[in-house]
Design a protein around this motif. Structure first.
Motif, PDB file in Angstrom:
ATOM      1  N   ARG A  45     -67.867 -76.044  26.415  1.00 17.60           N
ATOM      2  CA  ARG A  45     -68.201 -76.696  27.687  1.00 17.60           C
ATOM      3  C   ARG A  45     -68.029 -75.731  28.847  1.00 17.60           C
ATOM      4  O   ARG A  45     -68.879 -75.643  29.734  1.00 17.60           O
ATOM      5  N   ALA A  46     -66.921 -75.018  28.848  1.00 12.77           N
ATOM      6  CA  ALA A  46     -66.655 -74.056  29.919  1.00 12.77           C
ATOM      7  C   ALA A  46     -67.734 -72.978  29.951  1.00 12.77           C
ATOM      8  O   ALA A  46     -68.179 -72.573  31.028  1.00 12.77           O
ATOM      9  N   LYS A  47     -68.174 -72.537  28.789  1.00 11.96           N
ATOM     10  CA  LYS A  47     -69.222 -71.508  28.723  1.00 11.96           C
ATOM     11  C   LYS A  47     -70.534 -72.037  29.309  1.00 11.96           C
ATOM     12  O   LYS A  47     -71.222 -71.327  30.045  1.00 11.96           O
ATOM     13  N   VAL A  48     -70.877 -73.285  29.004  1.00 11.64           N
ATOM     14  CA  VAL A  48     -72.088 -73.898  29.566  1.00 11.64           C
ATOM     15  C   VAL A  48     -71.975 -73.976  31.083  1.00 11.64           C
ATOM     16  O   VAL A  48     -72.910 -73.639  31.804  1.00 11.64           O
ATOM     17  N   PHE A  49     -70.812 -74.409  31.591  1.00 13.41           N
ATOM     18  CA  PHE A  49     -70.611 -74.482  33.039  1.00 13.41           C
ATOM     19  C   PHE A  49     -70.787 -73.107  33.668  1.00 13.41           C
ATOM     20  O   PHE A  49     -71.426 -72.963  34.710  1.00 13.41           O
ATOM     21  N   TYR A  50     -70.246 -72.086  33.026  1.00 11.80           N
ATOM     22  CA  TYR A  50     -70.325 -70.731  33.569  1.00 11.80           C
ATOM     23  C   TYR A  50     -71.769 -70.230  33.590  1.00 11.80           C
ATOM     24  O   TYR A  50     -72.202 -69.612  34.556  1.00 11.80           O
ATOM     25  N   GLU A  51     -72.541 -70.516  32.548  1.00 12.99           N
ATOM     26  CA  GLU A  51     -73.951 -70.105  32.512  1.00 12.99           C
ATOM     27  C   GLU A  51     -74.758 -70.800  33.607  1.00 12.99           C
ATOM     28  O   GLU A  51     -75.601 -70.174  34.252  1.00 12.99           O
ATOM     29  N   VAL A  52     -74.502 -72.084  33.828  1.00 11.85           N
ATOM     30  CA  VAL A  52     -75.187 -72.811  34.905  1.00 11.85           C
ATOM     31  C   VAL A  52     -74.818 -72.188  36.250  1.00 11.85           C
ATOM     32  O   VAL A  52     -75.677 -71.979  37.119  1.00 11.85           O
ATOM     33  N   PHE A  53     -73.545 -71.869  36.430  1.00 11.39           N
ATOM     34  CA  PHE A  53     -73.082 -71.215  37.658  1.00 11.39           C
ATOM     35  C   PHE A  53     -73.794 -69.879  37.872  1.00 11.39           C
ATOM     36  O   PHE A  53     -74.301 -69.602  38.959  1.00 11.39           O
ATOM     37  N   LEU A  54     -73.864 -69.040  36.837  1.00 12.75           N
ATOM     38  CA  LEU A  54     -74.511 -67.729  36.959  1.00 12.75           C
ATOM     39  C   LEU A  54     -75.983 -67.859  37.331  1.00 12.75           C
ATOM     40  O   LEU A  54     -76.481 -67.114  38.184  1.00 12.75           O
ATOM     41  N   ASN A  55     -76.686 -68.788  36.726  1.00 13.21           N
ATOM     42  CA  ASN A  55     -78.103 -68.985  37.057  1.00 13.21           C
ATOM     43  C   ASN A  55     -78.279 -69.417  38.507  1.00 13.21           C
ATOM     44  O   ASN A  55     -79.214 -68.988  39.181  1.00 13.21           O
ATOM     45  N   GLY A  56     -77.393 -70.251  38.990  1.00 13.83           N
ATOM     46  CA  GLY A  56     -77.456 -70.678  40.383  1.00 13.83           C
ATOM     47  C   GLY A  56     -77.157 -69.541  41.350  1.00 13.83           C
ATOM     48  O   GLY A  56     -77.711 -69.480  42.448  1.00 13.83           O
ATOM     49  N   MET A  57     -76.286 -68.626  40.937  1.00 16.74           N
ATOM     50  CA  MET A  57     -75.916 -67.507  41.793  1.00 16.74           C
ATOM     51  C   MET A  57     -77.104 -66.590  42.081  1.00 16.74           C
ATOM     52  O   MET A  57     -77.176 -65.986  43.150  1.00 16.74           O
ATOM     53  N   ILE A  58     -78.018 -66.478  41.154  1.00 19.59           N
ATOM     54  CA  ILE A  58     -79.206 -65.656  41.402  1.00 19.59           C
ATOM     55  C   ILE A  58     -79.937 -66.187  42.628  1.00 19.59           C
ATOM     56  O   ILE A  58     -80.283 -65.436  43.539  1.00 19.59           O
ATOM     57  N   MET A  59     -80.139 -67.490  42.683  1.00 19.23           N
ATOM     58  CA  MET A  59     -80.838 -68.095  43.828  1.00 19.23           C
ATOM     59  C   MET A  59     -80.025 -67.958  45.112  1.00 19.23           C
ATOM     60  O   MET A  59     -80.573 -67.663  46.171  1.00 19.23           O
ATOM     61  N   ARG A  60     -78.707 -68.181  45.038  1.00 17.91           N
ATOM     62  CA  ARG A  60     -77.862 -68.061  46.228  1.00 17.91           C
ATOM     63  C   ARG A  60     -77.916 -66.635  46.776  1.00 17.91           C
ATOM     64  O   ARG A  60     -78.038 -66.419  47.968  1.00 17.91           O
ATOM     65  N   ASN A  61     -77.808 -65.651  45.881  1.00 14.03           N
ATOM     66  CA  ASN A  61     -77.769 -64.261  46.325  1.00 14.03           C
ATOM     67  C   ASN A  61     -79.110 -63.779  46.872  1.00 14.03           C
ATOM     68  O   ASN A  61     -79.146 -62.934  47.758  1.00 14.03           O
ATOM     69  N   GLU A  62     -80.217 -64.313  46.369  1.00 11.21           N
ATOM     70  CA  GLU A  62     -81.531 -63.912  46.882  1.00 11.21           C
ATOM     71  C   GLU A  62     -81.675 -64.225  48.368  1.00 11.21           C
ATOM     72  O   GLU A  62     -82.393 -63.533  49.085  1.00 11.21           O
ATOM     73  N   LYS A  63     -80.981 -65.233  48.863  1.00 11.87           N
ATOM     74  CA  LYS A  63     -81.054 -65.593  50.277  1.00 11.87           C
ATOM     75  C   LYS A  63     -80.472 -64.502  51.172  1.00 11.87           C
ATOM     76  O   LYS A  63     -80.740 -64.475  52.365  1.00 11.87           O
ATOM     77  N   TRP A  64     -79.687 -63.623  50.593  1.00 12.96           N
ATOM     78  CA  TRP A  64     -79.057 -62.554  51.366  1.00 12.96           C
ATOM     79  C   TRP A  64     -79.918 -61.302  51.454  1.00 12.96           C
ATOM     80  O   TRP A  64     -79.700 -60.457  52.324  1.00 12.96           O
ATOM     81  N   TRP A  65     -80.873 -61.140  50.555  1.00 18.92           N
ATOM     82  CA  TRP A  65     -81.662 -59.907  50.513  1.00 18.92           C
ATOM     83  C   TRP A  65     -82.355 -59.679  51.842  1.00 18.92           C
ATOM     84  O   TRP A  65     -83.009 -60.567  52.381  1.00 18.92           O
ATOM     85  N   GLY A  66     -82.229 -58.464  52.372  1.00 21.74           N
ATOM     86  CA  GLY A  66     -82.863 -58.091  53.630  1.00 21.74           C
ATOM     87  C   GLY A  66     -82.067 -58.468  54.870  1.00 21.74           C
ATOM     88  O   GLY A  66     -82.401 -58.050  55.975  1.00 21.74           O
ATOM     89  N   ARG A  67     -81.027 -59.242  54.732  1.00 18.70           N
ATOM     90  CA  ARG A  67     -80.224 -59.664  55.882  1.00 18.70           C
ATOM     91  C   ARG A  67     -79.262 -58.560  56.302  1.00 18.70           C
ATOM     92  O   ARG A  67     -78.814 -57.771  55.497  1.00 18.70           O
ATOM     93  N   GLU A  68     -78.948 -58.581  57.589  1.00 23.82           N
ATOM     94  CA  GLU A  68     -77.929 -57.674  58.109  1.00 23.82           C
ATOM     95  C   GLU A  68     -76.722 -58.494  58.528  1.00 23.82           C
ATOM     96  O   GLU A  68     -76.862 -59.610  59.021  1.00 23.82           O
ATOM     97  N   ASP A  69     -75.536 -57.917  58.297  1.00 24.16           N
ATOM     98  CA  ASP A  69     -74.299 -58.585  58.682  1.00 24.16           C
ATOM     99  C   ASP A  69     -73.234 -57.522  58.883  1.00 24.16           C
ATOM    100  O   ASP A  69     -73.376 -56.383  58.431  1.00 24.16           O
ATOM    101  N   VAL A  70     -72.177 -57.907  59.559  1.00 21.84           N
ATOM    102  CA  VAL A  70     -71.020 -57.035  59.721  1.00 21.84           C
ATOM    103  C   VAL A  70     -70.090 -57.310  58.539  1.00 21.84           C
ATOM    104  O   VAL A  70     -69.816 -58.468  58.211  1.00 21.84           O
ATOM    105  N   VAL A  71     -69.633 -56.235  57.904  1.00 17.99           N
ATOM    106  CA  VAL A  71     -68.793 -56.347  56.711  1.00 17.99           C
ATOM    107  C   VAL A  71     -67.470 -55.633  56.975  1.00 17.99           C
ATOM    108  O   VAL A  71     -67.454 -54.508  57.468  1.00 17.99           O
ATOM    109  N   LEU A  72     -66.380 -56.299  56.636  1.00 10.67           N
ATOM    110  CA  LEU A  72     -65.051 -55.694  56.694  1.00 10.67           C
ATOM    111  C   LEU A  72     -64.768 -55.067  55.333  1.00 10.67           C
ATOM    112  O   LEU A  72     -64.748 -55.768  54.314  1.00 10.67           O
ATOM    113  N   ILE A  73     -64.563 -53.762  55.297  1.00  7.33           N
ATOM    114  CA  ILE A  73     -64.304 -53.056  54.039  1.00  7.33           C
ATOM    115  C   ILE A  73     -62.871 -53.348  53.604  1.00  7.33           C
ATOM    116  O   ILE A  73     -61.918 -53.075  54.340  1.00  7.33           O
TER     117      ILE A  73
END
Length: 157
Positions: free
Chosen positions: A79-107
């Motif tokens: 069950r945990a593995k299934v939850f993690y796979e669903v999470f990873l697939n969703g992260m692709i879509m979440r991260n695509e929203k950041w492509w090309g954006r500029e932001d200030v980052v604290l190292i």
């Protein structure tokens, strides 16, 4: 259920309202798997919730009991593995929203001589290419990303 005062529906509504106000805001959550009274319906409701929310960071914790048999423990791990796979697939879509954006980052830390890891103003973790120092704020343009990381290049302002 399970003694908590909120439901998955409440959680989804709160996250959706948060994302309307802060579209790039980071949502972190903890998912507990293996309550005594957990059943298949609970499993499917949790999957539905994960797909609706797509958290940016997820911790999955298995609740293990001494009397739990090998088969039951393996079932929780599946069950945990299934939850993690669903999470990873969703992260692709979440991260695509950041492509090309500029932001200030604290190292926050150095990865190599020419790369650092930091957090954006929205608390999103970004690998920064370029010479930077820990504790420094740098302007970054996000150029790529995958399931678990975003990579950006320092830009001069």
């Amino acid at each position: 259920k399970c003694g908590f005062s909120y439901t998955t529906d409440n959680f989804v509504k709160v996250v959706q309202a948060f994302r309307v106000q802060f579209p790039l805001g980071v949502v972190k959550t903890l998912l507990l798997v293996g309550f005594n009274d957990e059943n298949e319906q609970d499993h499917w409701e949790t999957l539905t919730m994960l797909r609706a929310v797509v958290p940016d960071e997820l911790t999955i914790s298995l609740i293990s009991r001494k009397e739990m048999g090998v088969e039951e423990r393996e079932g929780l791990q599946r069950r945990a593995k299934v939850f993690y796979e669903v999470f990873l697939n969703g992260m692709i879509m979440r991260n695509e929203k950041w492509w090309g954006r500029e932001d200030v980052v604290l190292i926050e830390r150095k990865i190599s001589e020419r790369e650092g890891m930091g957090r954006s103003g929205a608390y999103k973790e970004i690998i920064v290419e370029g010479e930077c120092r820990v504790g420094e704020f740098v302007n970054v343009r996000v150029k790529t990303g995958g399931k678990m990381e975003l990579r950006g290049q320092m830009v001069k302002k």
